[in-house]
Scaffold this active site. Structure first.
Site, PDB file in Angstrom:
ATOM      1  N   LYS A 140      -6.704   2.258  -3.397  1.00 47.61           N
ATOM      2  CA  LYS A 140      -6.465   1.516  -2.146  1.00 47.61           C
ATOM      3  C   LYS A 140      -6.520   2.468  -0.938  1.00 47.61           C
ATOM      4  O   LYS A 140      -7.153   2.172   0.080  1.00 47.61           O
ATOM      5  CB  LYS A 140      -5.096   0.820  -2.215  1.00 47.61           C
ATOM      6  CG  LYS A 140      -4.561   0.295  -0.910  1.00 47.61           C
ATOM      7  CD  LYS A 140      -5.347  -0.873  -0.368  1.00 47.61           C
ATOM      8  CE  LYS A 140      -4.921  -1.186   1.057  1.00 47.61           C
ATOM      9  NZ  LYS A 140      -5.685  -2.247   1.666  1.00 47.61           N
TER      10      LYS A 140
ATOM     11  N   SER B  10       0.875  -1.179   0.000  1.00 44.39           N
ATOM     12  CA  SER B  10       0.000   0.000   0.000  1.00 44.39           C
ATOM     13  C   SER B  10       0.909   1.225   0.000  1.00 44.39           C
ATOM     14  O   SER B  10       1.320   1.695   1.050  1.00 44.39           O
ATOM     15  CB  SER B  10      -0.898   0.000   1.235  1.00 44.39           C
ATOM     16  OG  SER B  10      -1.665  -1.173   1.289  1.00 44.39           O
TER      17      SER B  10
ATOM     18  N   LYS C  25      -1.167   4.782   8.393  1.00 38.26           N
ATOM     19  CA  LYS C  25      -0.403   5.071   7.167  1.00 38.26           C
ATOM     20  C   LYS C  25      -1.368   5.299   5.996  1.00 38.26           C
ATOM     21  O   LYS C  25      -1.235   6.261   5.244  1.00 38.26           O
ATOM     22  CB  LYS C  25       0.527   3.890   6.847  1.00 38.26           C
ATOM     23  CG  LYS C  25       1.307   4.094   5.548  1.00 38.26           C
ATOM     24  CD  LYS C  25       2.037   2.849   5.073  1.00 38.26           C
ATOM     25  CE  LYS C  25       1.112   1.830   4.494  1.00 38.26           C
ATOM     26  NZ  LYS C  25       1.765   0.765   3.717  1.00 38.26           N
TER      27      LYS C  25
HETATM   28  P1  NAD Z   1       4.779  -6.637   7.552  1.00 36.96           P
HETATM   29  O1  NAD Z   1       5.389  -5.548   8.340  1.00 36.96           O
HETATM   30  O2  NAD Z   1       4.247  -7.866   8.230  1.00 36.96           O
HETATM   31  O3  NAD Z   1       5.842  -7.146   6.451  1.00 36.96           O
HETATM   32  C1  NAD Z   1       6.755  -6.330   5.798  1.00 36.96           C
HETATM   33  C2  NAD Z   1       7.982  -7.170   5.492  1.00 36.96           C
HETATM   34  O4  NAD Z   1       8.886  -6.373   4.724  1.00 36.96           O
HETATM   35  C3  NAD Z   1       8.742  -7.606   6.752  1.00 36.96           C
HETATM   36  O5  NAD Z   1       8.982  -8.999   6.716  1.00 36.96           O
HETATM   37  C4  NAD Z   1      10.055  -6.822   6.685  1.00 36.96           C
HETATM   38  O6  NAD Z   1      11.170  -7.523   7.254  1.00 36.96           O
HETATM   39  C5  NAD Z   1      10.203  -6.660   5.179  1.00 36.96           C
HETATM   40  N1  NAD Z   1      11.098  -5.550   4.802  1.00 36.96           N
HETATM   41  C6  NAD Z   1      11.145  -4.304   5.347  1.00 36.96           C
HETATM   42  N2  NAD Z   1      12.096  -3.564   4.706  1.00 36.96           N
HETATM   43  C7  NAD Z   1      12.625  -4.369   3.750  1.00 36.96           C
HETATM   44  C8  NAD Z   1      13.621  -4.186   2.757  1.00 36.96           C
HETATM   45  N3  NAD Z   1      14.284  -3.021   2.631  1.00 36.96           N
HETATM   46  N4  NAD Z   1      13.919  -5.218   1.926  1.00 36.96           N
HETATM   47  C9  NAD Z   1      13.285  -6.411   2.050  1.00 36.96           C
HETATM   48  N5  NAD Z   1      12.326  -6.647   2.970  1.00 36.96           N
HETATM   49  C10 NAD Z   1      11.995  -5.635   3.812  1.00 36.96           C
HETATM   50  O7  NAD Z   1       3.643  -5.955   6.669  1.00 36.96           O
HETATM   51  P2  NAD Z   1       2.361  -6.636   5.995  1.00 36.96           P
HETATM   52  O8  NAD Z   1       1.243  -6.641   6.955  1.00 36.96           O
HETATM   53  O9  NAD Z   1       2.774  -7.897   5.300  1.00 36.96           O
HETATM   54  O10 NAD Z   1       2.026  -5.527   4.895  1.00 36.96           O
HETATM   55  C11 NAD Z   1       2.807  -5.358   3.716  1.00 36.96           C
HETATM   56  C12 NAD Z   1       2.128  -4.313   2.854  1.00 36.96           C
HETATM   57  O11 NAD Z   1       0.795  -4.743   2.551  1.00 36.96           O
HETATM   58  C13 NAD Z   1       2.005  -2.939   3.525  1.00 36.96           C
HETATM   59  O12 NAD Z   1       2.213  -1.941   2.586  1.00 36.96           O
HETATM   60  C14 NAD Z   1       0.585  -2.948   4.045  1.00 36.96           C
HETATM   61  O13 NAD Z   1       0.060  -1.633   4.177  1.00 36.96           O
HETATM   62  C15 NAD Z   1      -0.135  -3.754   2.975  1.00 36.96           C
HETATM   63  N6  NAD Z   1      -1.356  -4.453   3.405  1.00 36.96           N
HETATM   64  C16 NAD Z   1      -1.386  -5.155   4.584  1.00 36.96           C
HETATM   65  C17 NAD Z   1      -2.568  -5.826   4.938  1.00 36.96           C
HETATM   66  C18 NAD Z   1      -2.647  -6.636   6.227  1.00 36.96           C
HETATM   67  O14 NAD Z   1      -3.766  -7.081   6.560  1.00 36.96           O
HETATM   68  N7  NAD Z   1      -1.568  -6.859   6.957  1.00 36.96           N
HETATM   69  C19 NAD Z   1      -3.684  -5.798   4.092  1.00 36.96           C
HETATM   70  C20 NAD Z   1      -3.591  -5.098   2.892  1.00 36.96           C
HETATM   71  C21 NAD Z   1      -2.424  -4.432   2.557  1.00 36.96           C
END
Ligand code: NAD
Length: 300
Positions: A179, A104, A248
């Site tokens: 989104k 997102s 966010k």
């Molecule tokens: P999360 O924090 O669980 O996962 C993010 C991952 O990215 C982590 O494993 C972290 O170690 C990794 N990361 C961070 N910096 C990095 C880098 N420089 N290189 C490689 N890896 C790196 O987040 P999430 O809940 O999986 O969400 C991911 C995205 O999806 C976000 O943008 C969030 O807004 C979106 N999203 C989340 C949900 C939800 O229900 N959790 C739903 C829809 C959208």
């Protein structure tokens, strides 16, 4: 255009969403490399699942499609374009490779990222998702895609393993715009449902009965149908989407409003409420715990 039936995919970001999404692509027999800055996460994931961890020595010109599922635009840009003296993934890909940002991210920045990648002869699509961890696991996410129709058609077979409702919504950045606006609506309904339930409870109403009535009336929403009983009233607060991520998304929606010169009265009020809630709850708490914040706020 992708020449192979099963293109080589590099999946970056093995968090709450990335892990089940990458797993579905492995189950669909895509040759998949995975990467995350958390080495322990990568090691555990590759031990459990037949995925290959990307090594510094791996030749990225073998990759056809890169998918990012990362926290925010800044991190996506640093991974794709590089930071300081460390080059990003884009500089190592072959011309014509496709980069799909499913995080997102911020729509205005995504437009710029798309333009930078076009200059590098790469193809950019933004394809954020809605539905949370549960729907990432069963492959029924909603996916909103910005980019050319040709590239959209190219990656559709890949996305069909991740989502059930897949929309092409416009040029690069459009997916991220819709989104953010979707979560603007979700943030407001979640907050207002918490407020209504607590006010009703104080009046002497049965909150579970209130939810039943809302779900048969015009106050029905995703928050009344899928959050109120499941995660708020029972004290579970475990929908899998943190209040931090919600803040966010509302921030991005408000920035989008400013960028197109639209005032957002509710946007500002919601932003303040979620900011205060996050301060009260802490960074790791689920967004449905806004109920706890509202409860203490009303008794303050
Ligand atoms: P999360 O924090 O669980 O996962 C993010 C991952 O990215 C982590 O494993 C972290 O170690 C990794 N990361 C961070 N910096 C990095 C880098 N420089 N290189 C490689 N890896 C790196 O987040 P999430 O809940 O999986 O969400 C991911 C995205 O999806 C976000 O943008 C969030 O807004 C979106 N999203 C989340 C949900 C939800 O229900 N959790 C739903 C829809 C959208």
């Amino acid at each position: 255009m992708l020449k192979k039936d099963k293109p080589n995919i590099l999946f970056i970001g093995l968090g709450m969403m990335g892990q089940p999404m990458a797993h579905r692509l492995i189950q669909a027999h895509y040759p998949l490399f995975v990467h995350d800055t958390n080495r322990e996460t990568v090691k555990n994931y590759c031990n459990q699942i037949d995925a290959k961890a990307l090594l510094p020595s791996d030749d990225l010109s073998l990759i056809d499609v890169v998918i990012t599922m990362l926290p925010d635009s800044g991190i996506v840009e640093s991974v794709i374009l590089g930071v300081d003296n460390s080059p990003g993934v884009a500089s190592k890909l072959k011309p014509g490779s496709i980069i799909i940002d499913m995080s997102s991210s911020e729509p205005m920045r995504s437009r710029e990222l798309g333009a930078s990648l076009t200059k590098m002869n790469l193809i950019y699509l933004d394809a954020p998702v809605s539905g949370g961890v549960k729907r990432a696991i069963d492959g029924s996410l909603a996916i909103m895609v910005g980019g050319t129709l040709e590239a959209f058609a190219d990656v559709q077979p890949i996305l069909e393993n991740l989502g059930k409702n897949i929309f092409h919504v416009g040029d690069p950045g459009s997916g991220h715009a819709i989104k953010a606006l979707n979560n603007y609506l979700s943030a407001i309904t979640t907050l207002s449902v918490a407020e209504a339930l607590i006010i009703g409870k104080r009046f002497g109403l049965d909150p579970n009965k209130m939810v039943d009535v809302f779900n048969s009336s015009s106050g029905k929403s995703n928050a009344t149908e899928n959050k109120a009983k499941q995660f708020m009233l029972n004290g579970a607060f475990s929908a899998g989407f943190t209040a931090k991520l919600m803040l966010k998304d509302i921030t991005i929606a408000n920035q989008l409003g400013s960028a197109v010169n639209s005032s957002m009265e509710l946007g500002e009020a919601s932003l303040n409420a979620w900011r205060n809630a996050l301060e009260f709850l802490g960074d790791d708490e689920d967004h449905t715990a806004i109920y706890r914040y509202v409860e203490q706020n009303q008794s303050a």
